[in-house]
Design a protein around this motif. Structure first.
Motif, PDB file in Angstrom:
ATOM      1  N   PRO A  57     -11.534  -7.383  -5.114  1.00  0.00           N
ATOM      2  CA  PRO A  57     -11.725  -6.071  -4.495  1.00  0.00           C
ATOM      3  C   PRO A  57     -10.418  -5.432  -4.015  1.00  0.00           C
ATOM      4  O   PRO A  57     -10.245  -4.221  -4.112  1.00  0.00           O
ATOM      5  CB  PRO A  57     -12.664  -6.381  -3.317  1.00  0.00           C
ATOM      6  CG  PRO A  57     -13.427  -7.583  -3.760  1.00  0.00           C
ATOM      7  CD  PRO A  57     -12.440  -8.394  -4.552  1.00  0.00           C
ATOM      8  N   GLY A  58      -9.505  -6.250  -3.512  1.00  0.00           N
ATOM      9  CA  GLY A  58      -8.215  -5.715  -3.099  1.00  0.00           C
ATOM     10  C   GLY A  58      -7.429  -5.161  -4.272  1.00  0.00           C
ATOM     11  O   GLY A  58      -6.781  -4.108  -4.172  1.00  0.00           O
ATOM     12  N   ARG A  81       0.834  -1.202   0.000  1.00  0.00           N
ATOM     13  CA  ARG A  81       0.000   0.000   0.000  1.00  0.00           C
ATOM     14  C   ARG A  81       0.871   1.256   0.000  1.00  0.00           C
ATOM     15  O   ARG A  81       0.573   2.220  -0.724  1.00  0.00           O
ATOM     16  CB  ARG A  81      -0.930  -0.012   1.213  1.00  0.00           C
ATOM     17  CG  ARG A  81      -1.685   1.293   1.423  1.00  0.00           C
ATOM     18  CD  ARG A  81      -2.818   1.154   2.403  1.00  0.00           C
ATOM     19  NE  ARG A  81      -3.924   0.443   1.777  1.00  0.00           N
ATOM     20  CZ  ARG A  81      -4.804   1.030   0.954  1.00  0.00           C
ATOM     21  NH1 ARG A  81      -4.676   2.304   0.647  1.00  0.00           N
ATOM     22  NH2 ARG A  81      -5.785   0.348   0.432  1.00  0.00           N
ATOM     23  N   GLU A 102      -8.899  -1.853  -5.333  1.00  0.00           N
ATOM     24  CA  GLU A 102      -8.615  -0.772  -4.402  1.00  0.00           C
ATOM     25  C   GLU A 102      -7.328  -0.031  -4.745  1.00  0.00           C
ATOM     26  O   GLU A 102      -7.291   1.204  -4.778  1.00  0.00           O
ATOM     27  CB  GLU A 102      -8.540  -1.332  -2.975  1.00  0.00           C
ATOM     28  CG  GLU A 102      -8.332  -0.266  -1.913  1.00  0.00           C
ATOM     29  CD  GLU A 102      -8.187  -0.866  -0.523  1.00  0.00           C
ATOM     30  OE1 GLU A 102      -8.073  -0.078   0.431  1.00  0.00           O
ATOM     31  OE2 GLU A 102      -8.172  -2.105  -0.395  1.00  0.00           O
ATOM     32  N   SER A 128     -12.037  -0.555 -11.390  1.00  0.00           N
ATOM     33  CA  SER A 128     -11.095   0.420 -10.838  1.00  0.00           C
ATOM     34  C   SER A 128     -11.295   1.813 -11.430  1.00  0.00           C
ATOM     35  O   SER A 128     -10.687   2.777 -10.954  1.00  0.00           O
ATOM     36  CB  SER A 128      -9.653  -0.036 -11.089  1.00  0.00           C
ATOM     37  OG  SER A 128      -9.316   0.107 -12.462  1.00  0.00           O
ATOM     38  N   SER A 145      -7.458   1.716  -8.314  1.00  0.00           N
ATOM     39  CA  SER A 145      -8.315   2.902  -8.374  1.00  0.00           C
ATOM     40  C   SER A 145      -7.589   4.167  -7.929  1.00  0.00           C
ATOM     41  O   SER A 145      -8.067   5.279  -8.169  1.00  0.00           O
ATOM     42  CB  SER A 145      -9.575   2.694  -7.530  1.00  0.00           C
ATOM     43  OG  SER A 145      -9.246   2.543  -6.165  1.00  0.00           O
TER      44      SER A 145
END
Length: 325
Positions: free
Chosen positions: A188-189, A130, A192, A220, A195
């Motif tokens: 979904p990860g 991240r 994330e 995304s 996006s």
């Protein structure tokens, strides 16, 4: 219907290639020349990173910590070369008006390629990947702003290269030991992190793998997807159909990067045939962007790569006739 390339080209003359892409394709792009030191897509992307330092090891790029002051000699050289390439872009395209594309490696492929300071891939650490994605997103925002300043008339398009994402989703990226694989990431990860990049400019996601995760790309916020048409299976085509009907632009890779040059009608045939089999509106074909199957760095010579880019406009004519039929 328009044409573009997907980034990489052979040779080491950035000036020659900047002139060429402004002439040969409808959406010019900032060429990547992997034959030069620090000219590959990973090095160019490391050059864009903010707040994270990295050095180049025999196994590839490795994060070394935070803060530009600790950037390694290799990272500084990568940044210097990117600035030189942007100088060439500004010199040749300053008065250009129209779409202009730049490319960066996406967060998932970058995390699966770069190592953490203490070893193994960034992909292994949720927090580290991240942080890497955020540093890249910030750097991309600055990169986009700089290109817009240098080419004021450009309608910028951002290409995110994610060749490694299918392996990330499948849990197929090997660990450092080679004895196991990194844990898979769910859809979904993946959405994330991707996006984070779809607001800087109209964005396309490029993945020339056999099973590109089209749904992840569209969720995304990507405006387009770039794929190698020759590799798509039935499930991928179904996703392409859904995306096309929802307004996503298809960047259709129809010209192989090596081997004999195909005739335009032969190159267009797989796309036209599948479009008809799926019952898609022929008018939607007119929104397609025709591209090579992938980057052209593997082409045997700059002349060969130029010929493949020149072929794209002849394929446009064939696909256009099919759309009007």
């Amino acid at each position: 219907m328009t044409t573009t390339g997907l980034g990489s080209v052979p040779g080491d003359d950035i000036r020659e290639w900047m002139r060429a892409v402004l002439e040969l394709v409808d959406i010019p792009f900032l060429p990547e020349l992997p034959a030069r030191p620090y000219g590959d897509m990973l090095s160019r992307t490391v050059a864009v990173l903010t707040e994270l330092a990295a050095d180049l090891q025999p196994a590839g790029w490795r994060l070394t910590g935070g803060g530009d002051a600790r950037a390694s000699l290799d990272q500084r050289r990568a940044r210097a070369q990117l600035q030189e390439d942007l100088d060439v872009l500004e010199e040749y395209a300053y008065e250009y008006e129209g779409p202009l594309k730049i490319q960066v490696t996406g967060p998932w492929t970058l995390a699966a390629s770069m190592e953490r300071p203490r070893g193994d891939k960034v992909l292994a650490d949720h927090g580290a990947r991240r942080d890497l994605a955020q540093a890249l997103a910030d750097g991309v925002q600055q990169h986009v702003a700089e290109v817009r300043k240098r080419v004021p008339g450009a309608e910028l398009v951002l290409q995110i290269d994610e060749p490694g994402l299918p392996a990330v989703l499948a849990g197929a990226v090997p660990t450092a030991s080679g004895w196991s694989k990194h844990r898979s990431v769910d859809g979904p990860g993946a959405v994330e992190l991707l996006s984070m990049f779809t607001t800087a400019a109209p964005t396309i996601v490029h993945c020339c793998a056999a099973r590109p995760p089209i749904e992840v790309f569209t969720k995304s916020g990507a405006a387009g997807v770039a794929i190698d048409v020759s590799l798509l299976n039935n499930a991928a085509w179904d996703q392409i159909a859904i995306a096309a009907e929802a307004g996503t632009t298809l960047y259709a890779g129809l010209v192989s990067t090596t081997g004999p040059l195909p005739e335009p009608d032969h190159a267009a045939a797989p796309l036209v045939r599948r479009w008809r089999e799926l019952g898609l509106d022929p008018e939607l074909m007119k929104q397609i962007v025709i591209t090579p199957a992938c980057g052209l760095a593997a082409a045997p010579s700059p002349g060969d790569a130029r010929a493949r880019l020149e072929l794209l406009r002849r394929i446009v004519d064939v696909v256009g006739e099919a759309a009007d039929a």
